[in-house]
Design a protein around this motif. Sequence first.
Motif, PDB file in Angstrom:
ATOM      1  N   PRO A 147       0.818  -1.209   0.000  1.00  0.00           N
ATOM      2  CA  PRO A 147       0.000   0.000   0.000  1.00  0.00           C
ATOM      3  C   PRO A 147       0.854   1.261   0.000  1.00  0.00           C
ATOM      4  CG  PRO A 147      -0.004  -1.043   2.155  1.00  0.00           C
ATOM      5  CD  PRO A 147       0.715  -1.959   1.245  1.00  0.00           C
ATOM      6  N   LEU A 200      -1.940  -6.282   6.443  1.00  0.00           N
ATOM      7  CA  LEU A 200      -2.431  -6.736   7.741  1.00  0.00           C
ATOM      8  C   LEU A 200      -3.372  -7.932   7.663  1.00  0.00           C
ATOM      9  CD1 LEU A 200      -2.927  -3.224   9.390  1.00  0.00           C
ATOM     10  CD2 LEU A 200      -1.167  -4.911   9.961  1.00  0.00           C
ATOM     11  N   HIS A 229       2.221   5.536   7.476  1.00  0.00           N
ATOM     12  CA  HIS A 229       0.762   5.683   7.385  1.00  0.00           C
ATOM     13  C   HIS A 229       0.213   6.434   8.600  1.00  0.00           C
ATOM     14  CE1 HIS A 229       0.667   3.263   3.875  1.00  0.00           C
ATOM     15  NE2 HIS A 229       0.821   2.086   4.457  1.00  0.00           N
ATOM     16  N   ARG A 232      -5.153   5.937   1.358  1.00  0.00           N
ATOM     17  CA  ARG A 232      -4.516   4.652   1.668  1.00  0.00           C
ATOM     18  C   ARG A 232      -3.940   4.642   3.078  1.00  0.00           C
ATOM     19  NH1 ARG A 232      -1.258   3.680  -3.995  1.00  0.00           N
ATOM     20  NH2 ARG A 232      -3.080   3.291  -5.297  1.00  0.00           N
ATOM     21  N   ASN A 281      -7.550   0.285   9.809  1.00  0.00           N
ATOM     22  CA  ASN A 281      -7.526  -1.169   9.933  1.00  0.00           C
ATOM     23  C   ASN A 281      -6.563  -1.612  11.028  1.00  0.00           C
ATOM     24  OD1 ASN A 281      -8.551  -3.642   9.055  1.00  0.00           O
ATOM     25  ND2 ASN A 281      -6.714  -4.060   7.857  1.00  0.00           N
ATOM     26  N   GLN A 282      -5.406  -0.961  11.095  1.00  0.00           N
ATOM     27  CA  GLN A 282      -4.417  -1.322  12.119  1.00  0.00           C
ATOM     28  C   GLN A 282      -4.981  -1.076  13.522  1.00  0.00           C
ATOM     29  OE1 GLN A 282      -0.460   0.094  11.293  1.00  0.00           O
ATOM     30  NE2 GLN A 282       0.187  -0.051  13.427  1.00  0.00           N
ATOM     31  N   TYR A 294     -12.574  -5.333   2.252  1.00  0.00           N
ATOM     32  CA  TYR A 294     -11.141  -5.015   2.326  1.00  0.00           C
ATOM     33  C   TYR A 294     -10.313  -6.228   1.913  1.00  0.00           C
ATOM     34  CZ  TYR A 294      -6.604  -3.804   4.369  1.00  0.00           C
ATOM     35  OH  TYR A 294      -5.272  -3.569   4.567  1.00  0.00           O
ATOM     36  N   HIS A 344      -5.248   2.094   5.957  1.00  0.00           N
ATOM     37  CA  HIS A 344      -4.335   1.218   6.690  1.00  0.00           C
ATOM     38  C   HIS A 344      -4.397   1.489   8.190  1.00  0.00           C
ATOM     39  CE1 HIS A 344      -0.885  -1.418   7.299  1.00  0.00           C
ATOM     40  NE2 HIS A 344      -0.689  -0.621   8.341  1.00  0.00           N
ATOM     41  N   ASN A 360     -11.054  -7.940  10.173  1.00  0.00           N
ATOM     42  CA  ASN A 360     -10.911  -7.422   8.810  1.00  0.00           C
ATOM     43  C   ASN A 360     -12.234  -7.448   8.049  1.00  0.00           C
ATOM     44  OD1 ASN A 360      -8.268  -6.448   8.098  1.00  0.00           O
ATOM     45  ND2 ASN A 360      -7.478  -8.529   8.368  1.00  0.00           N
TER      46      ASN A 360
END
Lengths: 107, 157
Positions: free
Chosen positions: A14, A98, B72, B100, B107-108, A48, B104, A44
């Motif tokens: 990414p 991830l 990020h 992006r 999500n993290q 995604y 990320h 998740n």
Amino acid sequence: MLRIRGMKHVSAGPGADVITEEQTRTEESLDVPWNVVVHNDPINLMDYVTKVFMKVLGFSRQKAEIHMMEVHQNGRSIVWTGARERAELYVQQLHAFLLLTSIEKAR
Amino acid sequence: MEIRTTDEGWVFEDMDPLIVDLLRGLPDFAATDDEAARARIFSSLTGGADPEADREWREDVGPELRALFKDHVDVVSSDLRTIQGEDDAFTLTIPLENARAWIHTLNQARLALGALHGITEDDMEGRLRQSGARAFAIMQIDFYGMLLGLLLSRTDL
């Protein structure tokens, strides 16, 4: 910047630039086909995961959704099988997104 | 809260203080030092089947991923510092080019919160009654997931 182990000419994660490097492998590692396994996790998002499969593995949306559902329903999906170097490359890229991913020897 | 999509990105308007607090907490949750969260964010190569390979993986790949993830989080932190407003009317703009990094980091943070609180599939699907910090964590995960889905809908990874 994302450094990729063991492969040349790879696509980035990414938003990442990529540097490649060679890495010595054992005979055993090279001989055995390896599975790249994506494991389920409760967090998740399905869309995604689908998009990551399309991006990293080059899957069509339909194929990506099949593997995503397999992960969701069966707890895991083998998304690629082949040489260890490329298997590690895919794991690294999927880890960059991830996804819970590992390699195992193919039976 | 109202969300406008523009050619340049997304504008979050009329955000109340709770929403702003949740957003401002995003970098800290994403970059938490909690052991369970770190283990989930930096997962192993073989899942423990080959400890030596997993150790090499951590040494070889870990630093690169940490740097990538930090980049990020830094982008998101920078955007969060531009939040403007007062009382119950705060505004945040997320530029399209930062999508992006936001995807990320959202999500993290979700994964870190999930690991931190041991969130399961049943938790996420609302099959269990929750309360306290665990319930709040699930709410955070859902809120970040809503934003992630919104950004993902018009972003190629």
